[in-house]
Enzyme design. Structure first.
Site, mmCIF file in Angstrom:
data_model
loop_
_atom_site.group_PDB
_atom_site.id
_atom_site.type_symbol
_atom_site.label_atom_id
_atom_site.label_comp_id
_atom_site.label_asym_id
_atom_site.label_seq_id
_atom_site.Cartn_x
_atom_site.Cartn_y
_atom_site.Cartn_z
ATOM 1 N N TRP A 130 0.863 -1.191 0.000
ATOM 2 C CA TRP A 130 0.000 0.000 0.000
ATOM 3 C C TRP A 130 0.899 1.240 0.000
ATOM 4 C CZ3 TRP A 130 -1.991 2.608 4.903
ATOM 5 C CH2 TRP A 130 -2.922 3.592 4.591
ATOM 6 N N ASP A 211 -0.095 -5.591 9.506
ATOM 7 C CA ASP A 211 -1.106 -4.565 9.271
ATOM 8 C C ASP A 211 -2.385 -5.286 8.865
ATOM 9 O OD1 ASP A 211 -2.601 -2.382 8.608
ATOM 10 O OD2 ASP A 211 -1.450 -1.842 6.820
ATOM 11 N N LYS A 246 -12.738 0.036 7.428
ATOM 12 C CA LYS A 246 -13.440 -0.721 6.382
ATOM 13 C C LYS A 246 -14.496 -1.642 6.977
ATOM 14 C CE LYS A 246 -9.882 1.034 4.359
ATOM 15 N NZ LYS A 246 -9.512 1.717 3.155
#
Ligand code: PLP
Length: 396
Positions: A130, A211, A246
């Site tokens: 990312w 993560d 999310k």
């Protein structure tokens, strides 16, 4: 004084949203920023969150500061969700943790803490990873190196190269791993591959930094934490950054978790004091609201089961969108086999097309996606899948 500062270009991912908004094509398609969308293209407030908001509104009687670590019920609820309620590290009081302003805040304060351990520390990140991992960790002053991860030509993980590289990593180096739903590729490690990563960590002594921003979006809430739990059960030290943006749809409330599995209670207390001190020096304490909502949801059986069913709905919808796109591409005679999209997990897929093809999709077809060819699967709908498949076939 500010005249010395150069103008910076827009953030590559956030800039896409701005370009999409300016596009006047009524058939434009937004597959850019990683935000869940329903069939109507909306990002709704989850029902469990709406109910929790009512409870919070009825019961909150002060806006005084919360404790430095954040909402403790939130921290405990999240640790149980990620590690499992009976995890030995939790039972033995070896886990430190603070509520953080989003997954980004968690990544940043953990990186700052790592500089206190060793300012010359190297953090290994997957190639690709990312895009925001690099500034979040690198701007804290740590050295970033990459390990091979994704083979774009064959749309799969380069596991042999990854393990060759990780086997050379120095003791004490940190390796950033995506807990599930790898961003940007959607390519996740299998159980056997997690086992191999564990064995390499045991041999080399690297410290995993996991993560986890999409728990529940891959195969399920429990299934998606297989790797985190495996490493946390078998290694003395594991660092975890989690996000509720999310899976709780709490993007703008900025709610995340920074946690550390430590070898013993004494180290737990030290790391707890240090991470709170890092946060104190940056933003003092996290905002309460998002954590208070997650605390209510995770600690109320009815709300928790409502939330779990909403996560399932989002996951199943994204899985069906993958299949719908792949089938459409076959139907329209695409010259490339996109069946790998069905194997990828979570919100993102790497279409494995060239940057030139991505440019054409944006400029000639108003299909907005990240330059690497990452698409937000949740941006696909029954309404736009034909146009999307046509555009893809046209640029291949
Ligand atoms: N980690 C990954 C891999 C992500 O994709 C994101 C968000 O896109 C985050 C962390 C952090 O999310 P947030 O700061 O919005 O909670």
């Amino acid at each position: 004084m500010f005249e010395v500062l150069p103008q910076l270009p827009a953030d590559p991912i956030l800039g896409l949203s701005a370009a999409y908004k300016q596009d006047t094509n009524p058939h434009k398609i937004d597959l850019g920023v990683g935000v869940y969308k329903d069939e109507q293209g909306r990002t709704p407030i989850l029902q469990a969150v709406q109910k929790a908001q009512q409870i919070l509104l009825a019961n909150e009687d002060s806006k005084t500061y919360i404790t430095q670590q954040g909402v403790q019920g939130y921290i405990d609820g999240m640790l149980s969700l990620i590690l499992g309620a009976g995890h030995p590290a939790l039972l033995e009081n070896r886990v430190s943790g603070v509520q953080a302003p989003g997954g980004c805040g968690a990544l940043r304060i953990l990186a700052e803490l790592l500089t206190r351990c060793d300012k010359d520390l190297t953090v290994w990140v997957s190639d690709p990873t990312w895009a925001n991992h690099i500034p979040l960790i690198g701007n804290a002053g740590l050295t970033i190196k990459t390990y091979p991860y994704f083979d774009k030509a064959n749309a799969c993980i380069k596991f042999d190269q990854m393990t060759d590289c990780l086997s050379q990593v120095k003791k004490g180096d940190v390796v950033l791993l995506h807990g599930c739903c790898h961003n940007p590729t959607g390519a996740d490690l299998t159980h056997e591959q997690w086992q191999t990563v564990l064995e390499i960590a045991q041999q080399t002594g690297f410290v995993p930094f996991i993560d986890i921003a999409y728990q529940g979006f891959g195969d399920g809430l429990e299934e998606d934490v297989y790797g985190v739990r495996l490493l946390a059960a078998n290694l003395p030290e594991v660092i975890i950054a989690a996000s509720c943006s999310k899976n709780f749809g709490l993007y703008r409330e900025r709610v995340g978790l920074a946690a550390m599995i430590t070898p013993n209670t004494q180290t737990r207390d030290i790391t707890q004091s240090q991470i709170q001190n890092v946060a104190r020096g940056i933003y003092s304490m996290p905002p309460s609201y998002g954590g208070a909502l997650v605390d209510i949801i995770l600690n109320d059986p009815e709300l928790k089961s409502l939330w779990m069913s909403e996560v399932t709905d989002m996951r199943v919808r994204m899985q069906s969108l993958r299949a719908m796109l792949v089938n459409k591409l076959v139907e329209k005679g695409a010259s490339k086999d996109f069946s790998f999209v069905n194997q990828q997990k979570g919100m993102f897929s790497f279409l494995c097309i060239s940057p030139e093809q991505v440019d054409k999709l944006i400029n000639e077809h108003s299909v907005y996606l990240v330059g690497s060819s990452r698409v937000n699967i949740a941006g696909i709908s029954n309404q736009n899948v034909d146009a999307l498949a046509d555009a893809l076939v046209a640029v291949l």
